[in-house]
Each structure stands twice: as structure tokens, then as C-alpha cells.
Design a protein around this motif. Structure first.
Motif, PDB file in Angstrom:
ATOM      1  N   ARG A 138       0.831  -1.212   0.000  1.00 43.85           N
ATOM      2  CA  ARG A 138       0.000   0.000   0.000  1.00 43.85           C
ATOM      3  C   ARG A 138       0.863   1.260   0.000  1.00 43.85           C
ATOM      4  O   ARG A 138       0.499   2.271  -0.605  1.00 43.85           O
ATOM      5  N   THR A 139       1.997   1.199   0.664  1.00 45.64           N
ATOM      6  CA  THR A 139       2.900   2.357   0.667  1.00 45.64           C
ATOM      7  C   THR A 139       3.411   2.631  -0.739  1.00 45.64           C
ATOM      8  O   THR A 139       3.487   3.796  -1.173  1.00 45.64           O
ATOM      9  N   ALA A 140       3.748   1.574  -1.465  1.00 46.87           N
ATOM     10  CA  ALA A 140       4.198   1.743  -2.854  1.00 46.87           C
ATOM     11  C   ALA A 140       3.079   2.319  -3.720  1.00 46.87           C
ATOM     12  O   ALA A 140       3.312   3.208  -4.552  1.00 46.87           O
ATOM     13  N   GLU A 141       1.851   1.824  -3.511  1.00 52.10           N
ATOM     14  CA  GLU A 141       0.700   2.346  -4.261  1.00 52.10           C
ATOM     15  C   GLU A 141       0.455   3.811  -3.915  1.00 52.10           C
ATOM     16  O   GLU A 141       0.146   4.626  -4.788  1.00 52.10           O
ATOM     17  N   ARG A 142       0.599   4.135  -2.627  1.00 49.32           N
ATOM     18  CA  ARG A 142       0.420   5.532  -2.190  1.00 49.32           C
ATOM     19  C   ARG A 142       1.449   6.441  -2.847  1.00 49.32           C
ATOM     20  O   ARG A 142       1.113   7.538  -3.328  1.00 49.32           O
ATOM     21  N   ASP A 143       2.698   6.005  -2.863  1.00 48.80           N
ATOM     22  CA  ASP A 143       3.760   6.820  -3.451  1.00 48.80           C
ATOM     23  C   ASP A 143       3.530   7.027  -4.945  1.00 48.80           C
ATOM     24  O   ASP A 143       3.761   8.124  -5.477  1.00 48.80           O
ATOM     25  N   THR A 144       3.063   5.979  -5.626  1.00 48.62           N
ATOM     26  CA  THR A 144       2.762   6.094  -7.052  1.00 48.62           C
ATOM     27  C   THR A 144       1.597   7.059  -7.278  1.00 48.62           C
ATOM     28  O   THR A 144       1.635   7.903  -8.186  1.00 48.62           O
ATOM     29  N   ALA A 145       0.562   6.935  -6.440  1.00 50.27           N
ATOM     30  CA  ALA A 145      -0.600   7.823  -6.562  1.00 50.27           C
ATOM     31  C   ALA A 145      -0.223   9.272  -6.278  1.00 50.27           C
ATOM     32  O   ALA A 145      -0.718  10.201  -6.923  1.00 50.27           O
ATOM     33  N   GLN A 146       0.672   9.467  -5.305  1.00 48.35           N
ATOM     34  CA  GLN A 146       1.120  10.825  -4.983  1.00 48.35           C
ATOM     35  C   GLN A 146       1.870  11.439  -6.163  1.00 48.35           C
ATOM     36  O   GLN A 146       1.658  12.605  -6.511  1.00 48.35           O
ATOM     37  N   GLN A 147       2.738  10.650  -6.767  1.00 52.34           N
ATOM     38  CA  GLN A 147       3.495  11.138  -7.916  1.00 52.34           C
ATOM     39  C   GLN A 147       2.555  11.486  -9.074  1.00 52.34           C
ATOM     40  O   GLN A 147       2.726  12.512  -9.737  1.00 52.34           O
ATOM     41  N   LYS A 148       1.568  10.633  -9.285  1.00 51.00           N
ATOM     42  CA  LYS A 148       0.594  10.868 -10.349  1.00 51.00           C
ATOM     43  C   LYS A 148      -0.193  12.144 -10.077  1.00 51.00           C
ATOM     44  O   LYS A 148      -0.402  12.972 -10.976  1.00 51.00           O
ATOM     45  N   MET A 149      -0.635  12.317  -8.821  1.00 51.65           N
ATOM     46  CA  MET A 149      -1.388  13.514  -8.429  1.00 51.65           C
ATOM     47  C   MET A 149      -0.549  14.765  -8.637  1.00 51.65           C
ATOM     48  O   MET A 149      -1.024  15.769  -9.199  1.00 51.65           O
ATOM     49  N   GLU A 150       0.690  14.734  -8.174  1.00 56.31           N
ATOM     50  CA  GLU A 150       1.560  15.904  -8.294  1.00 56.31           C
ATOM     51  C   GLU A 150       1.852  16.245  -9.756  1.00 56.31           C
ATOM     52  O   GLU A 150       1.962  17.423 -10.110  1.00 56.31           O
ATOM     53  N   THR A 151       1.953  15.222 -10.603  1.00 54.84           N
ATOM     54  CA  THR A 151       2.174  15.459 -12.026  1.00 54.84           C
ATOM     55  C   THR A 151       0.976  16.169 -12.639  1.00 54.84           C
ATOM     56  O   THR A 151       1.131  17.149 -13.379  1.00 54.84           O
ATOM     57  N   LEU A 153      -1.321  17.945 -11.034  1.00 51.59           N
ATOM     58  CA  LEU A 153      -1.427  19.290 -10.461  1.00 51.59           C
ATOM     59  C   LEU A 153      -0.432  20.242 -11.125  1.00 51.59           C
ATOM     60  O   LEU A 153      -0.769  21.414 -11.363  1.00 51.59           O
ATOM     61  N   SER A 154       0.745  19.747 -11.429  1.00 55.47           N
ATOM     62  CA  SER A 154       1.742  20.581 -12.112  1.00 55.47           C
ATOM     63  C   SER A 154       1.270  20.950 -13.512  1.00 55.47           C
ATOM     64  O   SER A 154       1.451  22.085 -13.965  1.00 55.47           O
ATOM     65  N   GLU A 155       0.650  19.994 -14.191  1.00 58.78           N
ATOM     66  CA  GLU A 155       0.122  20.256 -15.527  1.00 58.78           C
ATOM     67  C   GLU A 155      -0.993  21.302 -15.474  1.00 58.78           C
ATOM     68  O   GLU A 155      -1.065  22.201 -16.328  1.00 58.78           O
ATOM     69  N   ILE A 156      -1.867  21.166 -14.481  1.00 53.77           N
ATOM     70  CA  ILE A 156      -2.957  22.135 -14.313  1.00 53.77           C
ATOM     71  C   ILE A 156      -2.391  23.526 -14.050  1.00 53.77           C
ATOM     72  O   ILE A 156      -2.841  24.516 -14.644  1.00 53.77           O
ATOM     73  N   GLU A 157      -1.403  23.607 -13.155  1.00 52.49           N
ATOM     74  CA  GLU A 157      -0.807  24.893 -12.804  1.00 52.49           C
ATOM     75  C   GLU A 157      -0.115  25.525 -14.007  1.00 52.49           C
ATOM     76  O   GLU A 157      -0.227  26.744 -14.242  1.00 52.49           O
ATOM     77  N   ARG A 158       0.573  24.697 -14.784  1.00 57.01           N
ATOM     78  CA  ARG A 158       1.265  25.194 -15.970  1.00 57.01           C
ATOM     79  C   ARG A 158       0.255  25.723 -17.002  1.00 57.01           C
ATOM     80  O   ARG A 158       0.442  26.799 -17.578  1.00 57.01           O
TER      81      ARG A 158
END
Length: 236
Positions: A138-151, A153-158
Motif C-alpha cells: 500500500r505504501t508503494a501504491e500511495r507513493d505512485t498515486a502521490q506522484q501521479k497527483m503531483e504530475t 497538479l503541475s500540468e494544471i498549474e502550468r
């Protein structure tokens, strides 16, 4: 200066920004990440509790092991005395035999307790391993989901920054009165600019009196819907 045309441009830009804001606020990737984050926190709490319990029960097991080891040593010592031939007194021999019987009874009981405690520790070890494997997954899944979310959000901000850069010159091109009016209407309606189709306001879908509609069509000023207050612009 054509405020009608420029208002269309500003409204279009703001609508894109509004859509990006809404996407950011309702981001499914964030929901996925937060769900996994909360699950990891719960699993970590469970893992900590099981690890603590395992440590406590292992300590109890060690006490049983130490006790059995001590009893075994005492039994060996007493048996050595009993069969060494150095003790000849019947009374003392009887005492040794009685002590041996007592020690062996204690050893049997301790061995039973040891076996039962071993089962408890073995089960806790298995539980700890299972929970730890789930925690890692679950920690690995969380880290992957966090990276996906941040990507995302960065696209939206850009993308939002790009629209904001376009908005500055468009908004500046409006007359002061048009800017003031647009900002006022935008406090109530995200879609501040609309058109009149026949007698119907396309913002609130209300029929306006025909005399009002005729006046709006012939006016060169920025007119507003008498029902919703949105700004009417000329069709381009």
C-alpha cells in the motif's frame, strides 16, 4: 476599443481558468492518493500494535525458555546427586527423589506453557509478516498515486499560468467601465457574459419583454439582463 469583442475573449479565458480550478478542486487523483494515504496510516498503526504485542509475547516466551532451562539444570544436578553414590542416607535420598519429582512436575508444566506461548508467538509472527507485506504494498501504491497527483497538479498549474498570461493583455484592453462591470458581475456569475437569442437571455434562460429586447439589440452600450444581471454582448 471594442469592449464587446474583448469581453468575449476575457470571458473565454476566465472560463478555461474556472474549469482548471474546478478540475483541481475535484481531482480524482487526489482522492485516490488521500484514500491510500489514510489506509497506509491505519495499516501502520495496526503493524505497530502487532509488533508491540509480538515483542511482549516474545519476552514471555523467553521467560518460559529460561525457566525451563533452569529447571532442566536443577533436575540434572539432583539426578547426579541421586545416582552418584555419595548420598547414602535413606532420608536424604528420599528428599532428593521428592525434589526431583517436584522439579519434573514444574518442568512439565513449564514445557506445556512454553509450547502454548510458542503458538501465540508463531501466530503473531505470521500476522506481523502479512501486515508488513500489505503495508509495503500500500505504501508503494500511495507513493505512485502521490506522484501521479503531483504530475497532474503541475500540468494544471502550468496550463493555468498560460491562460493567466493571455488574460493580462486582454483584460487591460477593456475600458475601465467594462472592467468594473465585468468584475462586479463575476462576483455572482462565473459566466458573466452572454447573448440575447430572440427575447431569451442565454445566461438565465428567461424571456425578456420584447420592448427591452429591442432596446438591447439597438444599443451600442454594454447592456445587462434585467433578470440575472449578466452582460449582453453583440454576436460576433
Amino acid at each position: 476599443m471594442d469592449d464587446h469583442k474583448t469581453l468575449v475573449e476575457v470571458q473565454d479565458i476566465d472560463s478555461h481558468i474556472d474549469a482548471l480550478d474546478h478540475r483541481e478542486a475535484t481531482l480524482s487523483e487526489r482522492d485516490e492518493y488521500l484514500g491510500l494515504r489514510d489506509e497506509v496510516v491505519k495499516i501502520e498503526g495496526l503493524h505497530a500494535a502487532v509488533t508491540k504485542k509480538l515483542r511482549e509475547e516474545s519476552a514471555v516466551l523467553k521467560k518460559h525458555e529460561d525457566k525451563l532451562e533452569s529447571l532442566t539444570a536443577k533436575i540434572a544436578k539432583e539426578e547426579k546427586r541421586l545416582y552418584s553414590g555419595t548420598v547414602t542416607s535413606p532420608k536424604e535420598l528420599a528428599s532428593i527423589q521428592q525434589e526431583l519429582a517436584h522439579l519434573k512436575e514444574q518442568a512439565d508444566n513449564t514445557e506445556l506453557e512454553l509450547l502454548e506461548q510458542s503458538e501465540v508467538v508463531d501466530k503473531l509472527n505470521a500476522d506481523e509478516k502479512t501486515i508488513d507485506e500489505r503495508r509495503r504494498a500500500r505504501t508503494a501504491e500511495r507513493d505512485t498515486a502521490q506522484q501521479k497527483m503531483e504530475t497532474v497538479l503541475s500540468e494544471i498549474e502550468r496550463e493555468r499560468d498560460g491562460w493567466k498570461a493571455k488574460r493580462e493583455p486582454a483584460y487591460a484592453a477593456l475600458s475601465e467601465d467594462a472592467r468594473r462591470l465585468y468584475d462586479k458581475v463575476r462576483t455572482k456569475h462565473q459566466l458573466a457574459v452572454t447573448v440575447l437569442e430572440g427575447d431569451v437571455c442565454q445566461g438565465c434562460r428567461v424571456d425578456l419583454p420584447s420592448t427591452e429586447a429591442e432596446r438591447i439589440y439597438t444599443s451600442a452600450e454594454l447592456e445587462r439582463c434585467s433578470n440575472c444581471g449578466r452582460i449582453f454582448i453583440k454576436k460576433l
